[in-house]
Design a protein around this motif. Structure first.
Motif, PDB file in Angstrom:
ATOM      1  N   LEU A 141       0.843  -1.202   0.000  1.00 22.65           N
ATOM      2  CA  LEU A 141       0.000   0.000   0.000  1.00 22.65           C
ATOM      3  C   LEU A 141       0.869   1.239   0.000  1.00 22.65           C
ATOM      4  CD1 LEU A 141      -2.847  -0.646   2.634  1.00 22.65           C
ATOM      5  CD2 LEU A 141      -3.070  -0.550   0.154  1.00 22.65           C
ATOM      6  N   SER A 142       0.501   2.203  -0.820  1.00 24.15           N
ATOM      7  CA  SER A 142       1.121   3.525  -0.782  1.00 24.15           C
ATOM      8  C   SER A 142       0.223   4.472  -0.014  1.00 24.15           C
ATOM      9  CB  SER A 142       1.341   4.062  -2.203  1.00 24.15           C
ATOM     10  OG  SER A 142       2.455   3.453  -2.809  1.00 24.15           O
ATOM     11  N   TYR A 147      -7.007   7.150   3.113  1.00 18.08           N
ATOM     12  CA  TYR A 147      -6.795   6.383   4.340  1.00 18.08           C
ATOM     13  C   TYR A 147      -5.509   6.743   5.081  1.00 18.08           C
ATOM     14  CZ  TYR A 147      -4.170   3.681   0.833  1.00 18.08           C
ATOM     15  OH  TYR A 147      -3.336   3.311  -0.187  1.00 18.08           O
ATOM     16  N   ALA A 148      -4.817   7.783   4.676  1.00 20.70           N
ATOM     17  CA  ALA A 148      -3.520   8.100   5.272  1.00 20.70           C
ATOM     18  C   ALA A 148      -3.604   8.330   6.774  1.00 20.70           C
ATOM     19  CB  ALA A 148      -2.915   9.326   4.585  1.00 20.70           C
ATOM     20  N   ASP A 149      -4.720   8.844   7.259  1.00 23.75           N
ATOM     21  CA  ASP A 149      -4.877   9.126   8.687  1.00 23.75           C
ATOM     22  C   ASP A 149      -5.550   8.003   9.463  1.00 23.75           C
ATOM     23  OD1 ASP A 149      -3.701  11.637   8.372  1.00 23.75           O
ATOM     24  OD2 ASP A 149      -5.618  12.586   7.876  1.00 23.75           O
ATOM     25  N   ALA A 150      -5.878   6.916   8.781  1.00 21.56           N
ATOM     26  CA  ALA A 150      -6.553   5.804   9.454  1.00 21.56           C
ATOM     27  C   ALA A 150      -5.573   5.079  10.373  1.00 21.56           C
ATOM     28  CB  ALA A 150      -7.132   4.837   8.432  1.00 21.56           C
ATOM     29  N   ASP A 151      -6.052   4.677  11.546  1.00 25.64           N
ATOM     30  CA  ASP A 151      -5.192   3.962  12.489  1.00 25.64           C
ATOM     31  C   ASP A 151      -4.625   2.698  11.864  1.00 25.64           C
ATOM     32  OD1 ASP A 151      -5.660   5.872  14.427  1.00 25.64           O
ATOM     33  OD2 ASP A 151      -7.271   4.744  15.400  1.00 25.64           O
ATOM     34  N   TRP A 152      -5.464   1.979  11.102  1.00 21.45           N
ATOM     35  CA  TRP A 152      -4.997   0.711  10.538  1.00 21.45           C
ATOM     36  C   TRP A 152      -3.848   0.913   9.555  1.00 21.45           C
ATOM     37  CZ3 TRP A 152      -5.275   0.699   5.339  1.00 21.45           C
ATOM     38  CH2 TRP A 152      -6.293   1.409   4.700  1.00 21.45           C
ATOM     39  N   GLY A 177       1.301  -0.166  -7.740  1.00 21.89           N
ATOM     40  CA  GLY A 177       0.013   0.468  -7.494  1.00 21.89           C
ATOM     41  C   GLY A 177      -1.143  -0.508  -7.462  1.00 21.89           C
ATOM     42  N   HIS A 178      -0.887  -1.760  -7.792  1.00 17.95           N
ATOM     43  CA  HIS A 178      -1.922  -2.788  -7.842  1.00 17.95           C
ATOM     44  C   HIS A 178      -2.628  -2.923  -6.486  1.00 17.95           C
ATOM     45  CE1 HIS A 178      -3.373  -7.038  -8.665  1.00 17.95           C
ATOM     46  NE2 HIS A 178      -3.509  -6.524  -9.881  1.00 17.95           N
ATOM     47  N   GLY A 179      -1.844  -3.028  -5.413  1.00 20.66           N
ATOM     48  CA  GLY A 179      -2.429  -3.162  -4.090  1.00 20.66           C
ATOM     49  C   GLY A 179      -3.167  -1.914  -3.642  1.00 20.66           C
ATOM     50  N   THR A 180      -2.616  -0.741  -3.960  1.00 15.44           N
ATOM     51  CA  THR A 180      -3.270   0.508  -3.601  1.00 15.44           C
ATOM     52  C   THR A 180      -4.588   0.670  -4.336  1.00 15.44           C
ATOM     53  OG1 THR A 180      -1.113   1.538  -3.174  1.00 15.44           O
ATOM     54  CG2 THR A 180      -2.962   3.023  -3.579  1.00 15.44           C
ATOM     55  N   PRO A 191     -16.625   1.181   3.419  1.00 10.01           N
ATOM     56  CA  PRO A 191     -15.845   2.303   3.945  1.00 10.01           C
ATOM     57  C   PRO A 191     -15.392   2.132   5.389  1.00 10.01           C
ATOM     58  CG  PRO A 191     -17.791   3.083   2.768  1.00 10.01           C
ATOM     59  CD  PRO A 191     -17.946   1.607   2.913  1.00 10.01           C
ATOM     60  N   SER A 192     -16.106   1.338   6.171  1.00 13.47           N
ATOM     61  CA  SER A 192     -15.739   1.173   7.575  1.00 13.47           C
ATOM     62  C   SER A 192     -14.699   0.094   7.802  1.00 13.47           C
ATOM     63  CB  SER A 192     -16.985   0.837   8.404  1.00 13.47           C
ATOM     64  OG  SER A 192     -17.497  -0.452   8.070  1.00 13.47           O
ATOM     65  N   ALA A 193     -14.309  -0.625   6.757  1.00 12.43           N
ATOM     66  CA  ALA A 193     -13.382  -1.745   6.924  1.00 12.43           C
ATOM     67  C   ALA A 193     -11.983  -1.258   7.288  1.00 12.43           C
ATOM     68  CB  ALA A 193     -13.320  -2.577   5.648  1.00 12.43           C
ATOM     69  N   ALA A 194     -11.317  -2.017   8.136  1.00 10.41           N
ATOM     70  CA  ALA A 194      -9.889  -1.827   8.393  1.00 10.41           C
ATOM     71  C   ALA A 194      -9.136  -2.760   7.466  1.00 10.41           C
ATOM     72  CB  ALA A 194      -9.562  -2.137   9.849  1.00 10.41           C
ATOM     73  N   LEU A 195      -8.137  -2.244   6.774  1.00 11.85           N
ATOM     74  CA  LEU A 195      -7.388  -3.057   5.816  1.00 11.85           C
ATOM     75  C   LEU A 195      -6.081  -3.525   6.436  1.00 11.85           C
ATOM     76  CD1 LEU A 195      -7.912  -1.048   2.510  1.00 11.85           C
ATOM     77  CD2 LEU A 195      -9.446  -2.658   3.656  1.00 11.85           C
TER      78      LEU A 195
END
Length: 395
Positions: A141-142, A147-152, A177-180, A191-195
Motif C-alpha cells: 500500500l502507498s 486512508y492516510a490518517d486511518a489507524d490501521w 500500485g496494484h495493491g493501492t 468504507p468502515s473496513a480496516a485493511l
C-alpha cells in the motif's frame, strides 16, 4: 503490449530462478527452479526421500522449503508427483514453488496498464455494527488521502509500502500500485473496513506460492482477518491445487472468507487459488457480459464489473513526454484499470460491508452476497455481484 513471448522473456530475465514447465502439453506453468514446498508435518519424511539431491532445508510456520542441488538436474514436477502419489489420495503434501502473478498483467493474458484518472471523493461514513478487517495480499500500500490518517494504515505503512520503480528505469513498474488500487475498490464498497496489507508480489506483479503461504499462515496465527482478497494466482504444473497452499487456506477455517480473482487468460483452465473449493473465485464482467479477457468455468463462483474501474492509486511521474496536452504516465493518486484483479475486491468489499452493517459473520455475509436465489447467476461465471456505488466503483 500484446507480445506474449516478449513479456515472458522479460519476466524470466528479471527472475533468473524461474522456469517454464509444461508436463501437460499446451498447459504451461511457472515455477522456481530446484525448489519444492512441503507441508510442515511432512517435512521430515520428504527430506529423507530426497536427501541425495537436497542442498538445504528452510523451515517456516506450516511450510518447509527444500532446495535441491542444481547439478542433480531433478525434475521437481515429477518429484512432487512421485512424493505425493498414493492412490486416490496424496501421500505427502508436496508441491513445486509455483510463481504467482497479479492480474491483469500476466504473461499469457492481456497487457492492460493503468491510466491516470481524475480525483474521486472518498467514500462517506457508514453505520457499522461490528468491526471488519479485510486483508489484501498484493503489492503493498502507498499512502493515500483516502486512508492516510486511518489507524490501521499508520500501524503498518512502513512495512507494506509499495516499490514503484524497482529496476530504476524511471518508469512505473508494470503492476506497481496494484495493491493501492485494490484497497480503494474495497473501501468504496466497505468504507468502515480496516485493511491489513501483506506484500506478496513485487511491482512487476510477480511473487511465488511460498510468499502467499507465509501471509496466510501469519493471518491464521494472529486471527486478524474477516475477509482476505487475493488478486493474483497461477496455473499449476498438473492443473490440480497445490496441497501445501491448500493447507494454508484451510488453516484460516470458516471464520475467514477468501476471495480471489479468476485470472485474465480467457480460458476455463483452473486458476489457483480461485478454483479451490473454500475460495470465492471471481470473474470479470464488461457490462452484462463476460469481459473478453476473463477466465471462466465450473470453478468460478461470482462475477463483477472488471473493465474501466476507477480507484485509488500511487503518485508517480514517469519519463514519457506529454502527448496532445496530456501526460500519459503522470499519476496523482487515481487511475482506471481493468482485470479480474479488480472485480475480486468488489465482491470482497460487498461481503465485508454486509458483515459490518448487519453484524453477521463473514461466512453468513458471503452466503447472502452469493445467493443465486437473490441475484442473477451466469453460466461459468457464478453469481453477479453489483458494486454498491457505480459512481465510486466505475470509471
Amino acid at each position: 503490449m500484446f507480445d506474449q513471448q516478449a513479456r515472458l522473456e522479460r519476466l524470466l530475465a528479471r527472475h533468473r530462478d524461474a522456469v517454464v514447465v509444461e508436463p501437460l502439453p499446451g498447459r504451461p506453468a511457472l515455477i522456481r527452479r530446484d525448489e519444492i514446498l512441503v507441508a510442515g508435518q511432512d517435512a521430515g519424511a520428504a527430506e529423507g526421500l530426497v536427501q541425495r539431491w537436497c542442498d538445504s532445508r528452510q523451515d517456516e510456520h506450516g511450510v518447509t522449503v527444500l532446495r535441491l542441488r542444481a547439478p542433480a538436474k531433478v525434475d521437481v514436477c515429477e518429484l512432487a508427483a512421485v512424493l505425493g502419489s498414493g492412490g486416490r489420495h496424496r501421500r505427502l503434501s508436496v508441491s513445486p514453488n509455483h510463481l504467482v502473478l497479479g492480474q491483469p498483467m500476466w504473461w499469457s493474458g492481456p497487457a492492460d496498464r493503468p491510466r491516470p484518472a481524475a480525483p474521486m471523493p472518498a467514500p462517506g461514513p457508514v453505520r457499522a455494527r461490528r468491526d471488519v478487517t479485510v486483508a489484501i495480499l498484493d503489492t503493498g500500500l502507498s499512502p493515500h488521502p483516502w486512508y492516510a490518517d486511518a489507524d490501521w494504515f499508520r500501524e503498518q505503512r512502513d512495512e507494506v509500502g509499495e516499490v514503484l520503480d524497482a529496476d530504476l528505469d524511471f518508469e512505473l513498474d508494470a503492476q506497481a500500485g496494484h495493491g493501492t488500487f485494490i484497497a480503494g475498490v474495497v473501501l468504496s464498497q466497505a468504507p468502515s473496513a480496516a485493511l491489513r496489507a501483506r506484500r506478496v508480489i513485487g511491482g512487476d506483479g510477480v511473487g511465488d506460492e511460498l510468499d502467499v503461504i507465509r501471509a496466510l499462515e501469519s493471518l491464521a496465527r494472529r486471527g486478524r482477518a474477516d475477509v482476505v482478497n487475493i488478486s493474483l494466482g497461477c496455473h499449476t504444473y498438473d492443473d490440480r491445487p497445490s496441497p501445501v497452499l491448500s493447507r494454508a487456506v484451510a488453516a484460516l477455517g470458516r471464520r475467514t472468507v477468501i476471495v480471489a480473482c479468476a485470472g485474465n487468460a480467457a480460458t476455463d483452465r483452473p486458476f489457483w487459488p480461485a478454483a479451490m473449493k473454500p475460495v470465492v473465485g471471481v470473474a470479470a464482467l464488461d457490462g452484462p457480459d463476460r469481459a473478453w479477457f476473463s477466465n471462466y468455468g465450473w470453478w468460478v463462483d461470482a462475477c463483477a464489473q472488471g473493465v474501466g474501474l476507477a480507484s485509488t492509486f500511487v503518485r508517480f511521474d514517469g519519463s514519457r513526454p506529454v502527448e496532445d496536452g496530456t501526460d500519459p504516465d503522470r499519476f496523482d493518486g487515481f487511475a482506471t484499470w481493468s482485470g479480474t484483479s479488480f472485480a475480486a475486491p468488489v465482491v470482497a468489499g460487498r461481503i465485508a460491508a454486509l458483515a459490518a452493517e448487519e453484524d453477521i459473520d463473514p461466512c453468513a455475509a458471503a452466503d447472502r452476497v452469493l445467493d443465486p436465489g437473490r441475484h442473477r447467476s451466469l453460466p461459468d461465471l457464478g453469481t453477479e455481484v453489483h458494486a454498491e456505488s457505480a459512481e465510486n466503483a466505475l470509471g
